[in-house]
Design a protein around this motif. Structure first.
Motif, PDB file in Angstrom:
ATOM      1  N   ARG B 102       0.830  -1.210   0.000  1.00 47.20           N
ATOM      2  CA  ARG B 102       0.000   0.000   0.000  1.00 47.20           C
ATOM      3  C   ARG B 102       0.860   1.254   0.000  1.00 47.20           C
ATOM      4  N   SER B 103       1.977   1.164   0.698  1.00 42.69           N
ATOM      5  CA  SER B 103       2.853   2.321   0.801  1.00 42.69           C
ATOM      6  C   SER B 103       3.521   2.629  -0.542  1.00 42.69           C
ATOM      7  N   HIS B 104       4.057   1.593  -1.181  1.00 48.04           N
ATOM      8  CA  HIS B 104       4.698   1.795  -2.490  1.00 48.04           C
ATOM      9  C   HIS B 104       3.697   2.332  -3.502  1.00 48.04           C
ATOM     10  N   ALA B 105       2.506   1.740  -3.533  1.00 50.16           N
ATOM     11  CA  ALA B 105       1.499   2.167  -4.514  1.00 50.16           C
ATOM     12  C   ALA B 105       1.142   3.632  -4.297  1.00 50.16           C
ATOM     13  N   ALA B 106       0.939   3.992  -3.051  1.00 47.45           N
ATOM     14  CA  ALA B 106       0.559   5.373  -2.759  1.00 47.45           C
ATOM     15  C   ALA B 106       1.709   6.324  -3.081  1.00 47.45           C
ATOM     16  N   HIS B 107       2.928   5.918  -2.756  1.00 54.30           N
ATOM     17  CA  HIS B 107       4.068   6.792  -3.060  1.00 54.30           C
ATOM     18  C   HIS B 107       4.218   6.996  -4.554  1.00 54.30           C
ATOM     19  N   ILE B 108       4.152   5.896  -5.289  1.00 53.25           N
ATOM     20  CA  ILE B 108       4.356   5.988  -6.738  1.00 53.25           C
ATOM     21  C   ILE B 108       3.317   6.921  -7.370  1.00 53.25           C
ATOM     22  N   TYR B 109       2.051   6.702  -7.066  1.00 52.30           N
ATOM     23  CA  TYR B 109       1.009   7.461  -7.776  1.00 52.30           C
ATOM     24  C   TYR B 109       0.715   8.830  -7.173  1.00 52.30           C
ATOM     25  N   PHE B 110       0.721   8.921  -5.852  1.00 50.43           N
ATOM     26  CA  PHE B 110       0.304  10.193  -5.253  1.00 50.43           C
ATOM     27  C   PHE B 110       1.468  11.162  -5.077  1.00 50.43           C
ATOM     28  N   LEU B 111       2.670  10.633  -4.906  1.00 54.74           N
ATOM     29  CA  LEU B 111       3.802  11.522  -4.653  1.00 54.74           C
ATOM     30  C   LEU B 111       4.698  11.691  -5.864  1.00 54.74           C
ATOM     31  N   ALA B 112       5.172  10.579  -6.387  1.00 49.43           N
ATOM     32  CA  ALA B 112       6.188  10.674  -7.434  1.00 49.43           C
ATOM     33  C   ALA B 112       5.597  11.111  -8.771  1.00 49.43           C
ATOM     34  N   LEU B 113       4.530  10.451  -9.180  1.00 50.41           N
ATOM     35  CA  LEU B 113       4.019  10.646 -10.534  1.00 50.41           C
ATOM     36  C   LEU B 113       3.644  12.095 -10.883  1.00 50.41           C
ATOM     37  N   PRO B 114       2.933  12.822  -9.999  1.00 46.90           N
ATOM     38  CA  PRO B 114       2.575  14.198 -10.380  1.00 46.90           C
ATOM     39  C   PRO B 114       3.792  15.034 -10.781  1.00 46.90           C
ATOM     40  N   ASP B 115       4.916  14.859 -10.103  1.00 47.48           N
ATOM     41  CA  ASP B 115       6.138  15.588 -10.458  1.00 47.48           C
ATOM     42  C   ASP B 115       6.537  15.323 -11.909  1.00 47.48           C
ATOM     43  N   TYR B 116       6.490  14.052 -12.273  1.00 48.03           N
ATOM     44  CA  TYR B 116       7.005  13.671 -13.588  1.00 48.03           C
ATOM     45  C   TYR B 116       6.013  13.956 -14.707  1.00 48.03           C
ATOM     46  N   LEU B 117       4.729  14.016 -14.358  1.00 44.33           N
ATOM     47  CA  LEU B 117       3.721  14.285 -15.382  1.00 44.33           C
ATOM     48  C   LEU B 117       3.351  15.764 -15.447  1.00 44.33           C
TER      49      LEU B 117
END
Lengths: 251, 424
Positions: B102-117
């Motif tokens: 749950r932690s990895h999924a949330a980090h990837i989509y909610f934290l990391a992805l917005p920066d890159y997109l």
């Protein structure tokens, strides 16, 4: 209908309460669509300093910075909700009132540490007025969801007032007090579905004292069962140290 | 002279700030500190009964509450010489893995992805990337179900206790869970592909990787510690790592022999590559991920690789897994000393207790973020210098610094908050 302006904020805590909001995995997108979220640092980068219709605050007030933030939030919010045990009862950090600071500071801090602590760690309703409290460590995610629904349709939210023992009995658990375990169930507000006692763990009191907690009877019963009062008191202090002290004054 | 101050960096167990001093195009000072209010957990544990430790320490972090809870229970078991059964060990691993998913999924989509997109947040992203956000929530739910099935609650465990379980997990819940895990294959692989496909800056952290390590198994909660090429026993941790304090931070720093080290998914993948599941290894080959990889930004990819590994490994663990009723172990809890490490989603975590006459006389907890902090600080100094040398515009730097900080996943909720930036 204009959407209510909502903010989710955190003072000093573990971020578990805001996480519990998100953990309504099936409904969180609907919740987000139903309101106008102005600030929610867990999932948003935006910062906002305007007026809020509904303001959720997790965490307790331990520093001057927290004090400043919580007062400003009060000024610009119509409804403030204390979310979780830090905000409602003070939580673990409130126990620091029993210690000399030099005894509990990590040795590595030394004397050059610039600390912003206030005298004692407080629940937020000891500092500002709050309209609602959603207690629990963590607060029950379904309760949060229900709360948001009710507030959105303009209904008044009613706290769960019965002690944990009621729900515990409904779940057909045998009483921990009969197994030589100190349990605070009789004097603590339920609404948690007695999740701890059902899993064989004592009630540490995270949801706070019931309005009509009968200490005299509780202590009498605990003494009769052979528990040591200093140990009972320690368990009571875990989540609500300042609150317990106030409630017991003169008893 | 240009100073950069980033107040309110994305939270690190809450709040952090960064002060950078730049003179004539050179980074002169880089101070990353936590400004989170102090809670004094270690000190407050002293004098409490031993069994209050898991209850209290799980509250250190809502996001890693299982990692703390399990580490606390394991340290106390060592203190009292309690041996957990094979079944208990497997179940605790499932709890820990559930939290990691749950932690990895949330980090990837909610934290990391917005920066890159190019979005400010997942909320802003949602209209365009609804499928991705829904996928994230499905994976968070999957992890939540796993944590709840084993530990009795979605956060701050209740059933997981010293000596066993206060209430045994229910067979049907585990069976149902395995089914849903199999159905989640597409979500898991799509997620790993998303992070492997992002464009990361060229960067090399001057560091050594630090994680639990087992000979024939991808380490979760047991094993020795591997750092660089050295392997040491958990019990000797204080001979190897040292905590120190800086006045500008409410959070300590940790180093190994004066040198910084890296904890988290990237460290685990680098240190335990040979024990990754078949599908995870195949995926690495497919996307060209080779070890050692010292690019801190690629911690995001490592999280994707771990998702595949845990997905495959958990399906295997749960195949034919039949829960036996086991009563919690009986033991004397008078005196003892115990140390346990556990891998939290964002890195190695330490719990140590001394108990006398049933009361805690000493407690030491070193969280992953405490260990990451110095490495992040050093990375920032290096990365900012790289950006200065390549003539990057100063307006573009804060986002780049944030990306770097976030890649460490310093604490999931921690890293989303945008920075207030003061340029002088």
């Amino acid at each position: 209908m204009t959407k209510p302006r909502v903010g989710f904020y955190d003072l000093t805590g573990c971020q578990g309460c805001l996480l519990s909001v998100i953990f309504n995995e099936d409904e969180i997108l609907n919740i987000i669509n139903a309101v106008d979220i102005k600030e929610f640092r867990f999932i948003m980068g935006e910062k906002y300093d305007g007026e809020l219709d509904i303001c959720f605050i997790e965490g307790g007030v331990v520093s001057n910075d927290d004090m400043d933030v919580v007062k400003k939030l009060r000024e610009r919010s119509k409804i403030v909700i204390a979310l979780g045990t830090c905000a409602c009862e003070g939580n673990i950090q409130a126990m620091r009132k029993f210690h000399d600071k030099k005894d509990i500071e990590p040795l590595t801090y030394k004397k050059n540490h610039q600390n912003d602590d206030i005298d004692e760690a407080r629940a937020i309703d000891e500092v500002i007025e709050v309209e609602y409290k959603i207690p629990g460590c963590p607060p029950d995610r379904e309760e949060i969801k229900e709360f948001i629904k009710q507030v959105l349709i303009g209904k008044k939210w009613h706290d769960y007032k019965d002690p944990v023992c009621i729900e515990c009995k409904l779940r057909e658990n045998s009483c921990l007090l009969d197994k030589d375990v100190i349990c605070l169930g009789p004097i603590i507000k339920g609404g948690c579905k007695a999740v701890c006692t059902t899993n064989g763990l004592k009630c540490y009191g995270c949801r706070g004292l019931t309005d009509d907690a009968n200490f005299e009877e509780y202590f009498k019963m605990m003494k009769e069962k052979g528990f040591r009062m200093d140990e009972v008191k320690k368990i009571m202090d875990t989540f609500m140290a300042r609150r317990v002290e106030k409630a017991l004054k003169g008893k | 002279m240009t100073d950069i101050t980033l107040n309110h960096i994305a939270r690190i167990e809450g709040h952090a700030r960064l002060d950078l001093k730049i003179e004539e195009g050179k980074v002169k000072e880089c101070k990353l500190g936590s400004t989170e209010g102090s809670r004094y957990f270690q000190g407050l544990l002293v004098g409490r009964r031993w069994d209050d430790a898991p209850e209290i320490t799980s509250r250190i972090c809502g996001i890693c509450s299982s990692a703390h809870g399990v580490a606390s229970v394991m340290a106390l078991e060592k203190a009292f010489g309690v041996k957990a059964t094979e079944q208990t060990i497997r179940l605790r691993e499932l709890q820990t893995i559930g939290e990691r998913i749950r932690s990895h999924a949330a980090h990837i989509y909610f934290l990391a992805l917005p920066d890159y997109l190019g979005y400010k947040s997942a909320v802003e992203m949602a209209p365009e990337f609804g499928n991705e956000i829904k996928r994230a929530l499905r994976l968070v739910k999957l992890g939540n179900e796993m944590v709840t099935a084993v530990s009795g609650r979605v956060m701050h465990q209740v059933a997981t206790q010293v000596g066993g379980f206060g209430k045994m997990p229910v067979q049907k819940e585990l069976d149902d869970f395995r089914k849903r895990l199999i159905e989640a294959k597409k979500d898991i692989f799509e997620t790993a592909k998303v992070v492997a496909g992002l464009k990361y800056p060229e960067f090399k952290s001057d560091t050594q990787f630090f994680s639990l390590h087992e000979k024939d198994k991808y380490a979760v909660s047991y094993g020795n510690i591997k750092v660089g090429e050295t392997i040491f026993k958990q019990e000797n941790y204080l001979d190897v790592i040292k905590e120190y304090h800086e006045p500008y931070s409410n959070c300590n720093f940790v180093v190994k022999e004066g040198k910084t080290y890296y904890v988290g998914a990237l460290a685990r993948v680098n240190n335990n590559f040979s024990n990754l599941s078949g599908a995870a290894k195949d995926f690495c080959k497919e996307v060209g991920f080779k070890i050692p990889d010292y690019n801190s930004f690629k911690n995001n990819i490592a999280q994707g690789i771990e998702l595949i590994h845990y997905w495959e490994d958990t399906i295997r663990i749960l195949e034919g897994f039949k829960i036996k009723r086991e009563e919690p172990a009986r033991f004397k809890a008078n005196n003892g000393h115990g140390i346990a490490a556990n891998e939290a989603p964002r890195g190695t975590l330490w719990h140590e207790y001394r108990v006398k006459d049933g009361k805690l006389t000493f407690a030491n907890v070193i969280a992953p973020t405490t260990q990451q902090l110095r490495n992040i600080q050093d990375d920032i100094a290096k990365y900012v210098q790289m950006m200065l040398d390549s003539g990057k515009k100063k307006e573009e730097m804060p986002l780049e610094i944030e990306k770097l900080v976030r890649s460490y996943d310093p604490c999931i909720s921690c890293a989303t908050h945008f920075l207030e930036i003061n340029w002088k």
